[in-house]
Design a protein around this motif. Structure first.
Motif, PDB file in Angstrom:
ATOM      1  N   ARG A   1      -5.536  10.471  -8.635  1.00  0.00           N
ATOM      2  CA  ARG A   1      -5.196   9.396  -9.006  1.00  0.00           C
ATOM      3  C   ARG A   1      -5.012   8.977 -10.369  1.00  0.00           C
ATOM      4  O   ARG A   1      -5.572   9.735 -11.628  1.00  0.00           O
ATOM      5  CB  ARG A   1      -6.891   9.163  -9.523  1.00  0.00           C
ATOM      6  CG  ARG A   1      -7.719   8.993  -7.282  1.00  0.00           C
ATOM      7  CD  ARG A   1      -9.035   7.733  -6.934  1.00  0.00           C
ATOM      8  NE  ARG A   1      -9.286   6.848  -8.359  1.00  0.00           N
ATOM      9  CZ  ARG A   1     -10.647   6.342  -8.254  1.00  0.00           C
ATOM     10  NH1 ARG A   1     -11.645   6.938  -8.087  1.00  0.00           N
ATOM     11  NH2 ARG A   1      -9.789   5.285  -8.649  1.00  0.00           N
TER      12      ARG A   1
ATOM     13  N   ARG B   1      -0.990   3.172  -9.127  1.00  0.00           N
ATOM     14  CA  ARG B   1      -0.881   3.221  -8.241  1.00  0.00           C
ATOM     15  C   ARG B   1      -1.044   4.411  -7.450  1.00  0.00           C
ATOM     16  O   ARG B   1      -0.921   4.843  -8.027  1.00  0.00           O
ATOM     17  CB  ARG B   1       0.553   2.525  -7.652  1.00  0.00           C
ATOM     18  CG  ARG B   1       0.207   1.404  -7.730  1.00  0.00           C
ATOM     19  CD  ARG B   1       1.900   1.005  -6.402  1.00  0.00           C
ATOM     20  NE  ARG B   1       2.673   1.149  -6.892  1.00  0.00           N
ATOM     21  CZ  ARG B   1       3.938   1.079  -8.530  1.00  0.00           C
ATOM     22  NH1 ARG B   1       3.213  -0.404  -9.184  1.00  0.00           N
ATOM     23  NH2 ARG B   1       4.870   1.324  -8.793  1.00  0.00           N
ATOM     24  N   ARG B   2      -1.721   4.864  -5.688  1.00  0.00           N
ATOM     25  CA  ARG B   2      -1.807   6.504  -5.720  1.00  0.00           C
ATOM     26  C   ARG B   2      -0.293   6.696  -4.191  1.00  0.00           C
ATOM     27  O   ARG B   2      -0.282   5.754  -3.451  1.00  0.00           O
ATOM     28  CB  ARG B   2      -2.787   6.426  -4.605  1.00  0.00           C
ATOM     29  CG  ARG B   2      -4.279   6.182  -5.886  1.00  0.00           C
ATOM     30  CD  ARG B   2      -5.309   5.936  -5.325  1.00  0.00           C
ATOM     31  NE  ARG B   2      -5.920   7.505  -4.233  1.00  0.00           N
ATOM     32  CZ  ARG B   2      -6.546   8.127  -4.100  1.00  0.00           C
ATOM     33  NH1 ARG B   2      -7.191   7.390  -3.819  1.00  0.00           N
ATOM     34  NH2 ARG B   2      -6.180   9.739  -3.660  1.00  0.00           N
TER      35      ARG B   2
ATOM     36  N   ARG C   1      -5.857   3.539  -0.833  1.00  0.00           N
ATOM     37  CA  ARG C   1      -6.697   2.487  -1.638  1.00  0.00           C
ATOM     38  C   ARG C   1      -6.485   2.895  -3.249  1.00  0.00           C
ATOM     39  O   ARG C   1      -7.105   4.148  -3.228  1.00  0.00           O
ATOM     40  CB  ARG C   1      -7.364   1.619  -0.999  1.00  0.00           C
ATOM     41  CG  ARG C   1      -8.195   0.754  -1.593  1.00  0.00           C
ATOM     42  CD  ARG C   1      -9.107  -0.055  -0.911  1.00  0.00           C
ATOM     43  NE  ARG C   1     -10.090  -0.925  -1.962  1.00  0.00           N
ATOM     44  CZ  ARG C   1     -10.667  -0.729  -2.213  1.00  0.00           C
ATOM     45  NH1 ARG C   1     -10.827   0.211  -2.970  1.00  0.00           N
ATOM     46  NH2 ARG C   1     -11.180  -1.982  -3.680  1.00  0.00           N
ATOM     47  N   ALA C   2      -6.064   1.982  -4.434  1.00  0.00           N
ATOM     48  CA  ALA C   2      -6.564   2.502  -5.470  1.00  0.00           C
ATOM     49  C   ALA C   2      -7.605   1.743  -6.045  1.00  0.00           C
ATOM     50  O   ALA C   2      -7.482   0.257  -6.415  1.00  0.00           O
ATOM     51  CB  ALA C   2      -4.978   2.567  -6.403  1.00  0.00           C
TER      52      ALA C   2
ATOM     53  N   ALA D   1      -1.815  -0.786  -9.875  1.00  0.00           N
ATOM     54  CA  ALA D   1      -3.016  -1.334  -8.756  1.00  0.00           C
ATOM     55  C   ALA D   1      -2.549  -3.157  -8.034  1.00  0.00           C
ATOM     56  O   ALA D   1      -2.330  -3.279  -6.997  1.00  0.00           O
ATOM     57  CB  ALA D   1      -3.740  -0.411  -7.985  1.00  0.00           C
TER      58      ALA D   1
ATOM     59  N   ASP E   1       0.613  -1.271   0.495  1.00  0.00           N
ATOM     60  CA  ASP E   1      -0.164   0.116   0.023  1.00  0.00           C
ATOM     61  C   ASP E   1       0.766   1.597   0.308  1.00  0.00           C
ATOM     62  O   ASP E   1       1.671   1.308   0.761  1.00  0.00           O
ATOM     63  CB  ASP E   1      -0.942   0.030   0.914  1.00  0.00           C
ATOM     64  CG  ASP E   1      -2.107  -0.556   1.183  1.00  0.00           C
ATOM     65  OD1 ASP E   1      -2.137  -1.512   0.009  1.00  0.00           O
ATOM     66  OD2 ASP E   1      -2.615  -1.752   2.341  1.00  0.00           O
TER      67      ASP E   1
END
Length: 228
Positions: free
Chosen positions: A146, A139-140, A49-50, A212, A44
């Motif tokens: 985003r 992935r963030r 969370r993506a 992600a 993470d």
């Protein structure tokens, strides 16, 4: 003095499909890794969370709104006309008489009920699912950002990497949210060696896509089809 133990080979070779030509000599014509390659899970990121992107579904919403608006307006006009001592529209009288004379096990009643139920389930499915299946979330790394990657673009990136592997003549790549399937044609080198190189190169390529949830990798390598 004891002999040193052999170091275990880190690359596991999977079964190879072999063909037996008419002359009796056995030649390998296909090598497949199946779905044995699982990318390392991505931890993470601090950005959060993506999740998947939700589709706004403008077209289904507009169609439903138009149908409901038209039906409600027509029914309201007919009810207002009846209240004003005007006769009801012919279609409403015919529909009321027809429904009063048909039984519940009638074919048309069952067909209409099934169509209405299917339409309702479809609308519920659209309301409860994100949609945009062709957009893979990345992935963030930052909370306010985003990003997504189109599946066709991801397949193109993996294809460009695969064609650079020695021995690869042509490649087809198909990506989904959970799996990346690569089918390559090799005109020289051992098929297992080509497949191992593809596993390594494409595994690194999937990791560098920044998704992600990296998809599983399946690689299939075969010889070109014989002419004639």
């Amino acid at each position: 003095m004891s002999e040193p133990h052999d170091q275990p080979d880190s690359t596991r070779r999977l079964p190879t499909v072999e063909s037996v030509p008419a002359g009796g000599a056995r030649t390998m014509d296909q090598s497949a890794s199946g779905s044995s390659y699982e990318p390392v899970p991505v931890p993470d990121r601090p950005g959060g969370r993506a999740g998947r992107f939700w589709s706004q579904r403008r077209i289904p919403a507009a169609l439903v709104a138009l149908v409901v608006l038209g039906g409600a307006g027509l029914l309201l006009y007919d009810v207002a006309a009846v209240r004003a001592d005007h006769p009801a529209m012919r279609w409403r009288r015919s529909l009321a008489d027809d429904l009063a004379s048909r039984h519940l096990d009638d074919v048309w009643v069952l067909a209409g009920s099934a169509a209405a139920a299917a339409l309702g389930l479809w609308l519920l499915f659209l309301a409860l699912t994100p949609g945009l299946r062709a957009l893979l979330p990345m992935r963030r790394d930052h909370a306010g950002v985003r990003a997504g990657l189109d599946r066709n673009a991801a397949a193109l990136v993996l294809r460009d990497r695969a064609v650079k592997v020695p021995g690869v003549q042509s490649v087809r790549v198909r990506t989904s949210r959970r799996k990346a399937t690569v089918r390559a044609v090799s005109h020289f080198r051992e098929l297992d060696d080509v497949r191992a190189d593809l596993d390594t190169v494409l595994g690194a390529g999937i990791k560098e896509l920044g998704l992600a949830k990296p998809p599983r990798l399946s690689v299939y390598v075969r010889r070109p089809a014989k002419k004639g």
